[in-house]
Design a protein around this motif. Structure first.
Motif, PDB file in Angstrom:
ATOM      1  N   SER A 199       0.374 -20.684  -3.813  1.00 15.74           N
ATOM      2  CA  SER A 199       1.353 -20.170  -4.761  1.00 15.74           C
ATOM      3  C   SER A 199       2.403 -19.355  -4.006  1.00 15.74           C
ATOM      4  O   SER A 199       2.132 -18.847  -2.916  1.00 15.74           O
ATOM      5  CB  SER A 199       0.665 -19.294  -5.809  1.00 15.74           C
ATOM      6  N   GLY A 200       3.595 -19.239  -4.607  1.00 11.32           N
ATOM      7  CA  GLY A 200       4.661 -18.499  -3.945  1.00 11.32           C
ATOM      8  C   GLY A 200       5.337 -17.524  -4.877  1.00 11.32           C
ATOM      9  O   GLY A 200       5.475 -17.789  -6.083  1.00 11.32           O
ATOM     10  N   ILE A 201       5.752 -16.392  -4.333  1.00 15.05           N
ATOM     11  CA  ILE A 201       6.492 -15.380  -5.089  1.00 15.05           C
ATOM     12  C   ILE A 201       7.705 -14.979  -4.261  1.00 15.05           C
ATOM     13  O   ILE A 201       7.632 -14.908  -3.031  1.00 15.05           O
ATOM     14  CB  ILE A 201       5.608 -14.144  -5.396  1.00 15.05           C
ATOM     15  N   GLU A 202       8.830 -14.768  -4.918  1.00 15.40           N
ATOM     16  CA  GLU A 202      10.066 -14.378  -4.233  1.00 15.40           C
ATOM     17  C   GLU A 202      10.480 -12.997  -4.721  1.00 15.40           C
ATOM     18  O   GLU A 202      10.691 -12.786  -5.922  1.00 15.40           O
ATOM     19  CB  GLU A 202      11.181 -15.382  -4.510  1.00 15.40           C
ATOM     20  N   ILE A 203      10.585 -12.044  -3.779  1.00 15.62           N
ATOM     21  CA  ILE A 203      11.090 -10.707  -4.087  1.00 15.62           C
ATOM     22  C   ILE A 203      12.581 -10.720  -3.767  1.00 15.62           C
ATOM     23  O   ILE A 203      12.967 -10.950  -2.612  1.00 15.62           O
ATOM     24  CB  ILE A 203      10.380  -9.627  -3.249  1.00 15.62           C
ATOM     25  N   PRO A 204      13.449 -10.522  -4.771  1.00 17.80           N
ATOM     26  CA  PRO A 204      14.893 -10.630  -4.515  1.00 17.80           C
ATOM     27  C   PRO A 204      15.342  -9.734  -3.364  1.00 17.80           C
ATOM     28  O   PRO A 204      14.979  -8.558  -3.294  1.00 17.80           O
ATOM     29  CB  PRO A 204      15.507 -10.172  -5.850  1.00 17.80           C
ATOM     30  N   ALA A 205      16.086 -10.319  -2.448  1.00 18.27           N
ATOM     31  CA  ALA A 205      16.573  -9.586  -1.277  1.00 18.27           C
ATOM     32  C   ALA A 205      18.002  -9.101  -1.522  1.00 18.27           C
ATOM     33  O   ALA A 205      18.793  -9.770  -2.190  1.00 18.27           O
ATOM     34  CB  ALA A 205      16.535 -10.483  -0.042  1.00 18.27           C
TER      35      ALA A 205
ATOM     36  N   GLN B 150       0.808  -1.206   0.000  1.00 16.29           N
ATOM     37  CA  GLN B 150       0.000   0.000   0.000  1.00 16.29           C
ATOM     38  C   GLN B 150       0.849   1.267   0.000  1.00 16.29           C
ATOM     39  O   GLN B 150       0.314   2.367  -0.106  1.00 16.29           O
ATOM     40  CB  GLN B 150      -0.934  -0.016   1.214  1.00 16.29           C
ATOM     41  N   GLU B 151       2.164   1.152   0.162  1.00 10.85           N
ATOM     42  CA  GLU B 151       3.022   2.316   0.161  1.00 10.85           C
ATOM     43  C   GLU B 151       3.131   2.866  -1.261  1.00 10.85           C
ATOM     44  O   GLU B 151       3.530   2.170  -2.184  1.00 10.85           O
ATOM     45  CB  GLU B 151       4.402   1.942   0.697  1.00 10.85           C
ATOM     46  N   ALA B 152       2.756   4.110  -1.405  1.00 10.79           N
ATOM     47  CA  ALA B 152       2.724   4.703  -2.743  1.00 10.79           C
ATOM     48  C   ALA B 152       4.139   4.901  -3.273  1.00 10.79           C
ATOM     49  O   ALA B 152       5.069   5.221  -2.543  1.00 10.79           O
ATOM     50  CB  ALA B 152       1.997   6.034  -2.692  1.00 10.79           C
ATOM     51  N   ALA B 153       4.292   4.698  -4.575  1.00 11.30           N
ATOM     52  CA  ALA B 153       5.570   4.949  -5.248  1.00 11.30           C
ATOM     53  C   ALA B 153       5.279   5.809  -6.472  1.00 11.30           C
ATOM     54  O   ALA B 153       4.273   5.629  -7.153  1.00 11.30           O
ATOM     55  CB  ALA B 153       6.223   3.645  -5.657  1.00 11.30           C
ATOM     56  N   PRO B 154       6.131   6.797  -6.769  1.00  9.88           N
ATOM     57  CA  PRO B 154       5.823   7.735  -7.860  1.00  9.88           C
ATOM     58  C   PRO B 154       5.807   7.090  -9.232  1.00  9.88           C
ATOM     59  O   PRO B 154       4.976   7.432 -10.065  1.00  9.88           O
ATOM     60  CB  PRO B 154       6.945   8.776  -7.741  1.00  9.88           C
ATOM     61  N   THR B 155       6.701   6.176  -9.494  1.00 12.43           N
ATOM     62  CA  THR B 155       6.804   5.586 -10.825  1.00 12.43           C
ATOM     63  C   THR B 155       7.103   4.103 -10.701  1.00 12.43           C
ATOM     64  O   THR B 155       7.962   3.703  -9.917  1.00 12.43           O
ATOM     65  CB  THR B 155       7.935   6.250 -11.641  1.00 12.43           C
ATOM     66  N   VAL B 156       6.403   3.300 -11.488  1.00 17.56           N
ATOM     67  CA  VAL B 156       6.668   1.873 -11.527  1.00 17.56           C
ATOM     68  C   VAL B 156       7.599   1.590 -12.701  1.00 17.56           C
ATOM     69  O   VAL B 156       7.256   1.855 -13.854  1.00 17.56           O
ATOM     70  CB  VAL B 156       5.366   1.059 -11.676  1.00 17.56           C
ATOM     71  N   LYS B 157       8.780   1.073 -12.423  1.00 22.82           N
ATOM     72  CA  LYS B 157       9.741   0.789 -13.484  1.00 22.82           C
ATOM     73  C   LYS B 157       9.287  -0.420 -14.302  1.00 22.82           C
ATOM     74  O   LYS B 157       8.870  -1.434 -13.743  1.00 22.82           O
ATOM     75  CB  LYS B 157      11.127   0.529 -12.894  1.00 22.82           C
ATOM     76  N   GLU B 158       9.408  -0.319 -15.597  1.00 27.26           N
ATOM     77  CA  GLU B 158       9.004  -1.414 -16.491  1.00 27.26           C
ATOM     78  C   GLU B 158      10.189  -2.339 -16.781  1.00 27.26           C
ATOM     79  O   GLU B 158      10.541  -2.606 -17.933  1.00 27.26           O
ATOM     80  CB  GLU B 158       8.419  -0.848 -17.788  1.00 27.26           C
ATOM     81  N   ASP B 159      10.803  -2.811 -15.698  1.00 30.40           N
ATOM     82  CA  ASP B 159      11.909  -3.768 -15.846  1.00 30.40           C
ATOM     83  C   ASP B 159      11.520  -5.104 -15.215  1.00 30.40           C
ATOM     84  O   ASP B 159      12.338  -5.755 -14.568  1.00 30.40           O
ATOM     85  CB  ASP B 159      13.196  -3.213 -15.245  1.00 30.40           C
TER      86      ASP B 159
ATOM     87  N   TYR C 186       4.917 -15.432 -16.208  1.00 29.87           N
ATOM     88  CA  TYR C 186       4.281 -14.707 -15.100  1.00 29.87           C
ATOM     89  C   TYR C 186       4.040 -15.641 -13.928  1.00 29.87           C
ATOM     90  O   TYR C 186       3.858 -16.840 -14.133  1.00 29.87           O
ATOM     91  CB  TYR C 186       2.943 -14.090 -15.570  1.00 29.87           C
ATOM     92  N   PRO C 187       4.080 -15.048 -12.713  1.00 31.47           N
ATOM     93  CA  PRO C 187       4.204 -13.645 -12.320  1.00 31.47           C
ATOM     94  C   PRO C 187       5.601 -13.087 -12.557  1.00 31.47           C
ATOM     95  O   PRO C 187       6.551 -13.848 -12.706  1.00 31.47           O
ATOM     96  CB  PRO C 187       3.855 -13.670 -10.839  1.00 31.47           C
ATOM     97  N   GLN C 188       5.660 -11.750 -12.584  1.00 34.39           N
ATOM     98  CA  GLN C 188       6.932 -11.066 -12.774  1.00 34.39           C
ATOM     99  C   GLN C 188       7.176 -10.072 -11.642  1.00 34.39           C
ATOM    100  O   GLN C 188       6.232  -9.569 -11.030  1.00 34.39           O
ATOM    101  CB  GLN C 188       6.947 -10.341 -14.115  1.00 34.39           C
ATOM    102  N   VAL C 189       8.462  -9.809 -11.383  1.00 32.33           N
ATOM    103  CA  VAL C 189       8.870  -8.887 -10.318  1.00 32.33           C
ATOM    104  C   VAL C 189       9.796  -7.846 -10.925  1.00 32.33           C
ATOM    105  O   VAL C 189      10.656  -8.182 -11.747  1.00 32.33           O
ATOM    106  CB  VAL C 189       9.611  -9.644  -9.193  1.00 32.33           C
ATOM    107  N   ASN C 190       9.621  -6.575 -10.537  1.00 28.46           N
ATOM    108  CA  ASN C 190      10.552  -5.562 -11.044  1.00 28.46           C
ATOM    109  C   ASN C 190      11.585  -5.202  -9.983  1.00 28.46           C
ATOM    110  O   ASN C 190      11.567  -5.735  -8.859  1.00 28.46           O
ATOM    111  CB  ASN C 190       9.805  -4.336 -11.571  1.00 28.46           C
ATOM    112  N   SER C 191      12.495  -4.317 -10.323  1.00 27.35           N
ATOM    113  CA  SER C 191      13.612  -3.990  -9.435  1.00 27.35           C
ATOM    114  C   SER C 191      13.176  -3.263  -8.177  1.00 27.35           C
ATOM    115  O   SER C 191      13.941  -3.173  -7.208  1.00 27.35           O
ATOM    116  CB  SER C 191      14.640  -3.134 -10.188  1.00 27.35           C
ATOM    117  N   GLN C 192      11.936  -2.731  -8.167  1.00 28.78           N
ATOM    118  CA  GLN C 192      11.434  -2.036  -6.984  1.00 28.78           C
ATOM    119  C   GLN C 192      10.681  -2.957  -6.026  1.00 28.78           C
ATOM    120  O   GLN C 192      10.351  -2.555  -4.915  1.00 28.78           O
ATOM    121  CB  GLN C 192      10.488  -0.909  -7.420  1.00 28.78           C
ATOM    122  N   GLY C 193      10.373  -4.186  -6.479  1.00 33.55           N
ATOM    123  CA  GLY C 193       9.613  -5.105  -5.647  1.00 33.55           C
ATOM    124  C   GLY C 193       8.133  -5.164  -5.961  1.00 33.55           C
ATOM    125  O   GLY C 193       7.368  -5.806  -5.230  1.00 33.55           O
ATOM    126  N   TYR C 194       7.702  -4.502  -7.044  1.00 32.68           N
ATOM    127  CA  TYR C 194       6.326  -4.657  -7.504  1.00 32.68           C
ATOM    128  C   TYR C 194       6.177  -6.029  -8.169  1.00 32.68           C
ATOM    129  O   TYR C 194       7.130  -6.565  -8.744  1.00 32.68           O
ATOM    130  CB  TYR C 194       5.966  -3.583  -8.531  1.00 32.68           C
TER     131      TYR C 194
END
Length: 391
Positions: free
Chosen positions: A126-132, A21-30, A43-51
Motif C-alpha cells: 500500500s502507498g500513502i503520499e504526504i503532500p510536499a 515518533q516526534e511528539a506534536a502538541p496538537t493534532v489538527k482535525e483537518d 481512508y487513509p487520510q492525511v492532515n496538514s501536519q503530515g499525520y
C-alpha cells in the motif's frame, strides 16, 4: 557492497516511523483523503501536519496494526469501534513524500483496500503520499507530456522475454527526424521497473523540466535490475545477488534493443546510467567499467565515488562528463558518513569535493528533511537531469 544494500534498506524501513515518533502538541482535525486512495475511498487520510489516520473494516479481527516503510517495521496499533472498523492515527507526522505501508491483521500481512498498491519489498505494498511543499516539480501540470510505454525485449542470456518501460519526451513523436540521448535509470531493492514512473513520477518530473527549458529532452529506460531469484523476506536475501547476469542483460541485450527500436544518439557522450539505492550500487559496479557506453553517472542514495575509485578506472577523468551523488539529509545525520556497520564508512560530501578539486565535474546534492525514500530520489532526478548531455 552487497551488505551495504541491506543496511541502507533496513534504514529506509524505519524512516517513516522515525519521523512519526516526534511528539506534536496538537493534532489538527483537518484530515483529507490521501491522493493515492482508490476511487471513492475516504481512508487513509492525511492532515496538514503530515499525520496519517487509518480506518480498516475488519469486524472479526482481534488486532490490527499498520506498519510503514520498506519491510513494514514498527507500527501504529488501531482500535476497534462498535461498527467493526479499526481506526488509528500515527504517533507523529511523517516526512513529506511517498511511503509504503502494510497491514497486520491477526498476524497476517495484507494491503489496505482503501489505497493503491505499489511494488516494493518484493511485493505489492500500500502507498500513502504526504503532500510536499515543493510538489510542483513532480505534479501533473498543463504542459506537453511525454509517453511511457512498455517494451518487451529478448534476453537470450536468461532465456526469457524481459520488460522495460521507456519514457520518450513530448517532442519525440512530432520531431521524426530527431535523435535523443538516453538515461538508463534503475530502481531500488525489492522494487521493479514500474517504480520510477509510479512512485518516482520520473515522467512528470521530465515533462515539467523540459517545459521550463531546464533540461534537454532525452529518453529514459527503466528495467528490472534483478536477474537471480531473491525471495521475499529480509534484505539479507541480497547476499545471493550477482551483478554479472544483469550486466549482460543491460549491456548486451537491452541497450542494443533500445538503439534499434528508438531514435537514440548511440554513443557514450549521449548515454547515462543512474539509480536509487541498489540501483545506484548497480550503476557504480557497471558504468565505470563500460566507459565505452556511459559518460554520465548518478548515484542516488547508492554509495559514493572516492578519488581512489576514480584512479582505479583507466580513462575515468577524461571520459566521464559528470559524477553525481545524492542523499537525503536524514541519511547523513551520523556525521555525514555512510556505510554498513563493521566496515569503513565514507564521507560522500568530502569524496565529491575531492573529485572536484581534482578537476572532475563532481556534483553532490542533499535533499532536505528526507531519508531513504522517494522524495529524496524525485528531488535527485530533478537536480541530475538538467546536468545531462550538455554539449
Amino acid at each position: 557492497m552487497k551488505r551495504a544494500f541491506a543496511i541502507l534498506l533496513a534504514a529506509s524501513a524505519l524512516a517513516g516511523e522515525a519521523s512519526a515518533q516526534e511528539a506534536a502538541p496538537t493534532v489538527k482535525e483537518d484530515f483529507k483523503p490521501s491522493s493515492l486512495n482508490q476511487p471513492g475511498q475516504e481512508y487513509p487520510q492525511v492532515n496538514s501536519q503530515g499525520y496519517v489516520r487509518f480506518r480498516i473494516p475488519a469486524p472479526e479481527a482481534r488486532n490490527v496494526k499498520v506498519s510503514l516503510g520498506l519491510g513494514g517495521r514498527g507500527g501504529t496499533v488501531l482500535a476497534k469501534a462498535d461498527d467493526g472498523t479499526w481506526t488509528g492515527t500515527t504517533a507523529g507526522p511523517l516526512d513529506e513524500g511517498f511511503h509504503y505501508y502494510r497491514l497486520t491483521v491477526d498476524g497476517g500481512t495484507f494491503n489496505d483496500p482503501g489505497t493503491l498498491n505499489f511494488y516494493g519489498s518484493t511485493r505489492w505494498e500500500s502507498g500513502i503520499e504526504i503532500p510536499a511543499h515543493d510538489a510542483e516539480f513532480y505534479a501533473l501540470r498543463a504542459v506537453p507530456h511525454g509517453n511511457v510505454q512498455q517494451v518487451l525485449f529478448p534476453s537470450p542470456s536468461t532465456g526469457t522475454q524481459r520488460r522495460a518501460f521507456v519514457y520518450t519526451p513530448p517532442n519525440y513523436e512530432k520531431n521524426a527526424g530527431a535523435r535523443f540521448p538516453v538515461l538508463y535509470l534503475q530502481h531500488g531493492w525489492g522494487e521493479d521497473e514500474t517504480a520510477w514512473a509510479n512512485q518516482g513520477h520520473a515522467n512528470l518530473i521530465m515533462d515539467n523540466l523540459i517545459a521550463a527549458g531546464k533540461s534537454r529532452p532525452f529518453i529514459i529506460v527503466m528495467t528490472y535490475g534483478m536477474t537471480n531469484d531473491i525471495r521475499p523476506g529480509s534484505p539479507g536475501g541480497l547476499a545471493s545477488f550477482d551483478i554479472r547476469p544483469f550486466q549482460t542483460v543491460l549491456m548486451d541485450e537491452l541497450i542494443p534493443f533500445i538503439d534499434r527500436e528508438f531514435r537514440t544518439l548511440a554513443d557514450p557522450r549521449h548515454r547515462a546510467m543512474a539509480g536509487l539505492s541498489m540501483g545506484g550500487f548497480e550503476t557504480k559496479l557497471i558504468a565505470p567499467t563500460r566507459l565505452d557506453k556511459f559518460a554520465y553517472i548518478g548515484l542516488f542514495s547508492g554509495g559514493t565515488f572516492s578519488l581512489d575509485d576514480v584512479d582505479k578506472v583507466a580513462g575515468y577523468r577524461d571520459k566521464v562528463k559528470l559524477t553525481f551523488v545524492s542523499f537525503g539529509s536524514r541519511e547523513l545525520e551520523n556525521g555525514g558518513m555512510v556505510g554498513p556497520p563493521g566496515m569503513q564508512k565514507a564521507d560522500p560530501r568530502a569524496n565529491a569535493e575531492a573529485l572536484k578539486r581534482a578537476g572532475l565535474n563532481s556534483v553532490f546534492y542533499v535533499s532536505p528533511n528526507t531519508g531513504h525514500e522517494f522524495l529524496t530520489w524525485r528531488r535527485s532526478l530533478r537536480e541530475f537531469a538538467p546536468l545531462l548531455f550538455r554539449d
